[in-house]
Structure formats: C-alpha cells, structure tokens
Design a protein around this motif. Structure first.
Motif, PDB file in Angstrom:
ATOM      1  N   ILE A 188       0.840  -1.201   0.000  1.00 17.60           N
ATOM      2  CA  ILE A 188       0.000   0.000   0.000  1.00 17.60           C
ATOM      3  C   ILE A 188       0.875   1.250   0.000  1.00 17.60           C
ATOM      4  CG2 ILE A 188      -1.595   1.357   1.413  1.00 17.60           C
ATOM      5  CD1 ILE A 188      -2.917  -1.267   2.242  1.00 17.60           C
ATOM      6  N   LEU A 189       1.922   1.249   0.814  1.00 20.91           N
ATOM      7  CA  LEU A 189       2.849   2.388   0.831  1.00 20.91           C
ATOM      8  C   LEU A 189       3.534   2.557  -0.524  1.00 20.91           C
ATOM      9  CD1 LEU A 189       4.511   2.001   4.354  1.00 20.91           C
ATOM     10  CD2 LEU A 189       2.972   3.830   3.603  1.00 20.91           C
ATOM     11  N   ARG A 190       3.846   1.455  -1.178  1.00 15.74           N
ATOM     12  CA  ARG A 190       4.453   1.543  -2.507  1.00 15.74           C
ATOM     13  C   ARG A 190       3.506   2.227  -3.490  1.00 15.74           C
ATOM     14  NH1 ARG A 190       6.697  -4.704  -2.359  1.00 15.74           N
ATOM     15  NH2 ARG A 190       8.733  -4.261  -1.401  1.00 15.74           N
ATOM     16  N   SER A 191       2.228   1.902  -3.389  1.00 18.68           N
ATOM     17  CA  SER A 191       1.234   2.526  -4.267  1.00 18.68           C
ATOM     18  C   SER A 191       1.076   4.005  -3.953  1.00 18.68           C
ATOM     19  CB  SER A 191      -0.115   1.815  -4.116  1.00 18.68           C
ATOM     20  OG  SER A 191      -0.045   0.476  -4.541  1.00 18.68           O
ATOM     21  N   LEU A 192       0.950   4.328  -2.676  1.00 17.89           N
ATOM     22  CA  LEU A 192       0.777   5.724  -2.279  1.00 17.89           C
ATOM     23  C   LEU A 192       1.993   6.568  -2.644  1.00 17.89           C
ATOM     24  CD1 LEU A 192      -0.852   5.202   1.240  1.00 17.89           C
ATOM     25  CD2 LEU A 192      -1.976   6.123  -0.795  1.00 17.89           C
TER      26      LEU A 192
END
Length: 260
Positions: A188-192
């Motif tokens: 999720i952090l990679r996407s954000l």
C-alpha cells in the motif's frame, strides 16, 4: 382455413406470454404496494461494510467512487498466528449495525456517509495464499488501480484535501483497507508513494513493526525477510516513508513512542 388457424395460434401464444408476464409480475407488484422502501435491517441483507453499495471495482474499470472500502484477506507473512485473512469478512460482519441512515455522529454533528462523497464497498482483492511475492504484487496492483480512478462526486472535486499533496496535482480517491496481516501496509505504501511521494505514517499497534528483516531466524530468501514485523523497516529502506513525519505508538510498550 389453415391460414386462419395459424393466425389464431400465434395470437394465442402472444396472449399466453402476456398472461405469463402478468402472472410473474404480480407478486413483486404486491410486495411493492404493501411494503415499499423496506430496505434491509441491521441483521439482514448481503454483508457489505455498513450496508454500503457493493461493486467488484477491480473488474469494473468504469466504476467510480470517492472513498472505497477494500478488503485485503492475507495472512501468510505472520511469524506465529495466521487467521487475519478472515479479517475483512469479520469487520464487515461487525459493521452491520451501521448504515447510511444510521450513522449520525453526535460528537461530530454529522453523518459521514451523507456528507456528499460517494462511498462504495469494492469487495476484496483476490490474493494468493501460496506465494507471498505474488501476493504483494497483487495488493500493490489492486491498490494502484483504484487509486488511479477519477473521483466520482462534485463534492470531492471541490472539497478534496489531498490535491495539493499529489505529484500530479489531482484529487485521488481515498481507500479504507480492511486487513489482513500487517504486511499489507508495504505494498500500500508503494502505491501511495507513486502518487504522493514520501508518506507520513501515524501507526498505532502493540508492536513497532520495524524489525530488521536480515535478523530473522529462518529468513533465508529476499521475500521471507518481509513480514508483519519488518514491513516498516523494508518501507524505510525503499524510501517510501518520511523520516521526519513518521510516528509509531506502540500500545504494548506505552513509553515506546518512536519518531522515525
């Protein structure tokens, strides 16, 4: 005579179809006449988060929303007790007492579901329980796909508060994730990060989840070093999170408030 008979049979068939349609419509019409706008009770209906409308958003690219509720049924990166794959379903079950018409908050003095944004339950990401590397890619791809959608309502276009933070200067949908073990935070952090750059994280947990994956016993491969206890360490090494606005508050260790 044969021609007259054929016409008569055709008219009879049409009448039969009409009569059948009228017969099948009658029960529905009777219900609507007697019990219009009944809706679901708190304990009935298809289980979605707070009885929200549901869509398989990942399979319906034309579907738009302002806020998506998205399940991440994943738990194969835990070091001790699995079972969090059933978390999204359990959270939805626990949310059945709430609904758009039963969510008024007295302290906040408003109903968040009726504030103007379109809120949608987008179901679960179909995550592999057999291959963690594949699972991480599935989570990141799913989250990125929904994050790239256009916001749905004029309300969010006018009142969205993250446009100035996005690298492309656009307002992006918000995604509320239902986990899943804590490892899901990494993809999720990679996407954000792709949309907003370095992310400031406010983290409340019983553990700090900053273990160095290289120190795990039995973690011989690259993927095995990424677990529910090391994902913040991994996120930091990848430059995904801010080093000045990242706050970890460990509930099990009340004095262990760490600003990274």
């Amino acid at each position: 005579m044969a021609r007259i008979t054929a016409v008569a049979l055709a008219l009879s068939a049409v009448a039969g179809v009409s009569a059948h349609a009228a017969h099948t419509d009658a029960p529905e019409s009777a219900w609507m006449r007697k019990y219009p706008d009944s809706g679901d009770l708190s304990f009935s209906g298809i289980v979605t988060f707070a009885h929200l409308p549901h869509s398989r958003c990942l399979d319906e690219p034309q579907q738009t929303f302002d806020i998506a509720v998205l399940g991440m049924p994943f738990d194969t990166s835990v070091s001790y007790r699995p079972g969090a794959r059933f978390g999204p379903n359990a959270i939805r079950q626990g949310s059945r007492r709430h609904a758009t018409n039963r969510a008024y908050s007295i302290p906040w003095n408003f109903n968040p579901f009726l504030a103007g944004a379109k809120v949608l339950d987008c179901g679960d990401v179909p995550i592999s329980p057999y291959d963690n590397a594949l699972a991480m890619d599935q989570i990141e791809t799913a989250y990125s796909s929904l994050l790239a959608r256009e916001v749905s309502s004029k309300f969010m276009q006018e009142h969205g508060d993250t446009m100035s933070l996005a690298l492309d200067g656009k307002e992006h949908p918000k995604i509320v994730t239902l986990g899943g073990d804590h490892t899901v935070v990494l993809p999720i952090l990679r996407s954000l990060h792709k949309v907003y750059g370095e992310i400031a994280v406010l983290h409340f947990d019983a553990h700090l989840d900053t273990w160095n994956g290289n120190l795990y016993k039995g973690a011989w491969t690259y993927q095995s070093k990424v677990t529910h206890g090391s994902f913040f360490w991994k996120a930091s090494t990848e430059g995904l999170i801010s080093n000045t606005q990242h706050l970890l508050d460990s509930r099990r260790y009340p004095h262990a408030v760490v600003r990274v």
